[in-house]
Design a protein around this motif. Structure first.
Motif, PDB file in Angstrom:
ATOM      1  N   MET A  20       0.883  -1.199   0.113  1.00 36.37           N
ATOM      2  CA  MET A  20      -0.082   0.091  -0.086  1.00 36.37           C
ATOM      3  C   MET A  20       1.148   1.336  -0.028  1.00 36.37           C
ATOM      4  O   MET A  20       0.670   2.428  -1.052  1.00 36.37           O
ATOM      5  CB  MET A  20      -1.118  -0.039   0.883  1.00 36.37           C
ATOM      6  CG  MET A  20      -1.796  -1.289   0.989  1.00 36.37           C
ATOM      7  SD  MET A  20      -2.757  -1.636  -0.447  1.00 36.37           S
ATOM      8  CE  MET A  20      -3.702   0.235  -0.167  1.00 36.37           C
ATOM      9  N   GLY A  24       0.698   4.275  -2.881  1.00 37.59           N
ATOM     10  CA  GLY A  24       0.531   5.672  -2.812  1.00 37.59           C
ATOM     11  C   GLY A  24       2.194   6.562  -3.558  1.00 37.59           C
ATOM     12  O   GLY A  24       1.970   7.686  -3.943  1.00 37.59           O
ATOM     13  N   ASN A  39      -5.787  -2.655  -8.002  1.00 37.38           N
ATOM     14  CA  ASN A  39      -6.019  -2.315  -8.092  1.00 37.38           C
ATOM     15  C   ASN A  39      -7.135  -2.122  -9.527  1.00 37.38           C
ATOM     16  O   ASN A  39      -6.072  -2.506 -10.152  1.00 37.38           O
ATOM     17  CB  ASN A  39      -5.627  -0.193  -8.025  1.00 37.38           C
ATOM     18  CG  ASN A  39      -7.043   0.840  -7.754  1.00 37.38           C
ATOM     19  OD1 ASN A  39      -6.514   1.559  -6.534  1.00 37.38           O
ATOM     20  ND2 ASN A  39      -7.622   1.340  -8.599  1.00 37.38           N
ATOM     21  N   GLU A  47     -17.460   2.534 -14.861  1.00 36.04           N
ATOM     22  CA  GLU A  47     -17.095   4.446 -14.011  1.00 36.04           C
ATOM     23  C   GLU A  47     -18.323   4.746 -14.873  1.00 36.04           C
ATOM     24  O   GLU A  47     -18.691   5.697 -13.232  1.00 36.04           O
ATOM     25  CB  GLU A  47     -15.761   5.042 -14.906  1.00 36.04           C
ATOM     26  CG  GLU A  47     -14.884   4.586 -14.377  1.00 36.04           C
ATOM     27  CD  GLU A  47     -13.571   5.558 -14.836  1.00 36.04           C
ATOM     28  OE1 GLU A  47     -12.522   5.478 -13.709  1.00 36.04           O
ATOM     29  OE2 GLU A  47     -13.898   6.039 -15.892  1.00 36.04           O
ATOM     30  N   ASN A 105     -16.780  -3.874   5.901  1.00 37.29           N
ATOM     31  CA  ASN A 105     -16.295  -2.500   5.181  1.00 37.29           C
ATOM     32  C   ASN A 105     -14.823  -3.252   4.576  1.00 37.29           C
ATOM     33  O   ASN A 105     -13.630  -2.554   4.724  1.00 37.29           O
ATOM     34  CB  ASN A 105     -15.718  -1.611   6.190  1.00 37.29           C
ATOM     35  CG  ASN A 105     -16.509  -1.029   6.730  1.00 37.29           C
ATOM     36  OD1 ASN A 105     -17.416  -0.626   6.041  1.00 37.29           O
ATOM     37  ND2 ASN A 105     -16.746  -1.243   8.676  1.00 37.29           N
ATOM     38  N   GLY A 106     -15.339  -4.575   2.698  1.00 39.76           N
ATOM     39  CA  GLY A 106     -14.632  -4.564   2.465  1.00 39.76           C
ATOM     40  C   GLY A 106     -14.127  -6.218   2.545  1.00 39.76           C
ATOM     41  O   GLY A 106     -14.014  -6.235   4.237  1.00 39.76           O
ATOM     42  N   SER A 247     -16.316  -9.145  -2.685  1.00 42.60           N
ATOM     43  CA  SER A 247     -16.474  -7.535  -2.691  1.00 42.60           C
ATOM     44  C   SER A 247     -17.023  -6.880  -4.416  1.00 42.60           C
ATOM     45  O   SER A 247     -16.548  -6.945  -5.185  1.00 42.60           O
ATOM     46  CB  SER A 247     -14.880  -8.020  -2.326  1.00 42.60           C
ATOM     47  OG  SER A 247     -13.993  -5.739  -2.758  1.00 42.60           O
ATOM     48  N   SER A 249     -14.925  -4.041  -4.642  1.00 40.63           N
ATOM     49  CA  SER A 249     -13.617  -3.334  -4.732  1.00 40.63           C
ATOM     50  C   SER A 249     -13.308  -4.072  -6.965  1.00 40.63           C
ATOM     51  O   SER A 249     -13.084  -2.764  -7.010  1.00 40.63           O
ATOM     52  CB  SER A 249     -12.857  -3.659  -4.555  1.00 40.63           C
ATOM     53  OG  SER A 249     -13.378  -3.205  -2.326  1.00 40.63           O
ATOM     54  N   PRO A 254     -12.818   0.463  -5.477  1.00 39.16           N
ATOM     55  CA  PRO A 254     -12.613   0.030  -4.360  1.00 39.16           C
ATOM     56  C   PRO A 254     -12.125   0.970  -2.913  1.00 39.16           C
ATOM     57  O   PRO A 254     -11.789   0.363  -2.228  1.00 39.16           O
ATOM     58  CB  PRO A 254     -10.608  -0.329  -5.245  1.00 39.16           C
ATOM     59  CG  PRO A 254     -10.646   0.323  -6.098  1.00 39.16           C
ATOM     60  CD  PRO A 254     -12.531   0.652  -6.746  1.00 39.16           C
ATOM     61  N   SER A 255     -12.223   1.724  -3.323  1.00 37.05           N
ATOM     62  CA  SER A 255     -12.201   2.651  -1.927  1.00 37.05           C
ATOM     63  C   SER A 255     -13.400   3.345  -1.308  1.00 37.05           C
ATOM     64  O   SER A 255     -13.357   3.307  -0.176  1.00 37.05           O
ATOM     65  CB  SER A 255     -11.790   4.749  -3.044  1.00 37.05           C
ATOM     66  OG  SER A 255     -13.038   4.829  -3.543  1.00 37.05           O
ATOM     67  N   LEU A 256     -14.475   2.194  -1.382  1.00 38.85           N
ATOM     68  CA  LEU A 256     -15.390   2.549  -0.976  1.00 38.85           C
ATOM     69  C   LEU A 256     -16.153   1.229  -0.163  1.00 38.85           C
ATOM     70  O   LEU A 256     -16.454   1.454   0.903  1.00 38.85           O
ATOM     71  CB  LEU A 256     -16.694   2.038  -1.476  1.00 38.85           C
ATOM     72  CG  LEU A 256     -17.691   3.899  -2.552  1.00 38.85           C
ATOM     73  CD1 LEU A 256     -18.914   3.900  -3.408  1.00 38.85           C
ATOM     74  CD2 LEU A 256     -17.355   4.873  -1.954  1.00 38.85           C
ATOM     75  N   ARG A 257     -15.191   0.840  -0.043  1.00 42.69           N
ATOM     76  CA  ARG A 257     -14.525  -0.924   0.328  1.00 42.69           C
ATOM     77  C   ARG A 257     -15.732  -1.625   1.530  1.00 42.69           C
ATOM     78  O   ARG A 257     -16.137  -0.892   2.492  1.00 42.69           O
ATOM     79  CB  ARG A 257     -13.687   0.248   2.382  1.00 42.69           C
ATOM     80  CG  ARG A 257     -12.671   1.464   2.345  1.00 42.69           C
ATOM     81  CD  ARG A 257     -11.880   0.191   1.104  1.00 42.69           C
ATOM     82  NE  ARG A 257     -11.610  -1.258   1.915  1.00 42.69           N
ATOM     83  CZ  ARG A 257     -11.304  -1.933   1.096  1.00 42.69           C
ATOM     84  NH1 ARG A 257     -10.795  -1.888   0.001  1.00 42.69           N
ATOM     85  NH2 ARG A 257     -10.531  -3.652   1.351  1.00 42.69           N
TER      86      ARG A 257
END
Length: 417
Positions: A20, A24, A39, A47, A105-106, A247, A249, A254-257
């Motif tokens: 991770m 970043g 990702n 989208e 949460n994911g 999942s 994601s 992915p960011s909504l977990r």
């Protein structure tokens, strides 16, 4: 300051933590090629579906305010978990209800709960472990145990399937499921290798779990019915002895977990209780965005017509590049790509460790994941785990090609060919 055992364990560097951090780094530096992360691809058509759904939420009465301003139940939105049960009844004929579904949460969050529910210290003071019958396995599992040495695994059978191709299989002759095992866990298709355990392997594992009166936990983050990133026919298994984790994601959220678990009612009741203690309730946005696609079954069209073909094409292109660019006099193998969106590369007799190869590639702006992180419960002396790396083909084609070219050049240097 002094820290607890928990603080030391979960606050120190881990394989998933390094991954991770690298992700970043890649986001901060456009020159870095992220070839190792998980990702999902940014697929414009998908989208657009999610954007339309978000716009609908904003415009529709108080939907937005209700989503951000109200807690759901610890198991998730009633509408959502009922929708999940109804979807699987219609699609697979499973006789389940909302009492068999819990939102987390994911899936990473779900597995922390599940692993520590079935392994670790029991009330009678015995210690149980999670068994991975086939490794390599997901990097995010390795450090999730509250107790030390909570995972054990069976080394794979390695089958050469063609020129520069191979496949892992479960070594049932050496799979030891005894009273020390609290649950069996597999990923299908497998992260990191793209391996799809056969229906026969799954049937045998389910039989073993029933005989031992322990659950078979299946991580279905890449499988059917969504996101459906599998390239072979496979049956989706479920019964009272199976715990299935899903999942949102890899669909592109992915960011909504947001994840969910389907299991026997007693398992779901315990997950709900843990959710209440740790999170109060799972996040609402993922459920709200996804629910209409579930209700009208349009997620199946999106999966079949957009997501699966997209990844299949990218997979074929990446493998073709490897065959074209990698040195012909190096003994390398690509795992048969049967699903997910990774390629698993095995360099037989690699002169350096996979961690050293990772560091060399990182110095050249290419981020991969070293293979040694993916063998939880396997002794350090197992040479094979130091000869592999995971790369992803979910990035833009030009990015993937650049990464493969640099990997090829570095391999030539390392092998001196």
């Amino acid at each position: 300051m002094r820290y607890s055992v928990f603080g030391d364990k979960f606050g120190s560097v881990s394989g998933i933590g390094e991954l991770m951090i690298d992700m970043g780094l890649a986001l901060d530096d456009p020159e870095v090629v992220m070839m190792g992360g998980g990702n999902p691809a940014l697929i414009r058509e998908v989208e657009d579906v999610f954007r339309c759904r978000m716009e609908s939420i904003i415009k529709s009465g108080r939907d937005f305010e209700d989503i951000i301003g109200r807690y759901d139940s610890p198991a998730g939105k009633k509408e959502f978990i009922c929708g999940i049960a109804d979807f699987f009844y219609k699609t697979y004929g499973w006789n389940i209800s909302y009492k068999n579904v819990a939102v987390t949460n994911g899936s990473q969050n779900a597995f922390f709960y599940l692993f520590n529910m079935f392994a670790g210290r029991y009330p009678d003071n015995t210690l149980k472990k999670i068994c991975f019958p086939l490794v390599p396995e997901y990097i995010g599992y390795t450090d999730q145990g509250l107790e030390p040495d909570m995972f054990t695994a069976c080394k794979p059978l390695i089958k050469i399937t063609g020129k520069n191709r191979f496949k892992y299989m479960v070594d049932f002759d050496n799979l030891n499921i005894d009273e020390t095992i609290g649950a069996i866990c597999v990923t299908r298709p497998t992260n990191p290798t793209g391996n799809l355990l056969t229906d026969d392997e799954m049937t045998r594992l389910l039989s073993i779990s029933k005989k031992s009166n322990i659950p078979l936990i299946i991580d279905n983050a890449y499988g059917d019915p969504f996101p459906g990133i599998i390239f072979k026919d496979a049956e989706l298994f479920f019964d009272e002895n199976v715990i299935l984790s899903f999942s949102l994601s890899k669909l592109g959220l992915p960011s909504l977990r947001t994840g969910f678990v389907i299991a026997a009612e007693e398992v779901i009741t315990r997950l709900e209780s843990i959710n209440a203690v740790v999170n109060l309730a799972p996040g609402s946005f993922g459920q709200a965005i996804f629910y209409p696609l579930l209700e009208d079954m349009s997620i199946l069209t999106i999966k079949n017509e957009i997501i699966k073909p997209y990844y299949k094409k990218r997979s074929e292109r990446a493998i073709a590049l490897i065959d074209e660019l990698f040195p012909k006099n190096v003994d390398f193998y690509v795992h048969e790509n049967e699903g997910a969106f990774f390629l698993w590369l095995w360099f037989k007799e690699l002169p350096v460790t996979s961690k050293e190869l990772y560091k060399t590639l990182k110095s050249k702006g290419i981020l991969v994941i070293p293979g040694e992180y993916f063998f939880p419960g396997i002794e350090d002396s197992y040479a094979h785990k130091y000869q592999c790396i995971r790369i992803t083909y979910s990035q833009e084609e030009s990015v993937v090609e650049r990464g493969i070219r640099v990997i090829s050049d570095v391999i030539r240097d390392i092998y001196r060919v």
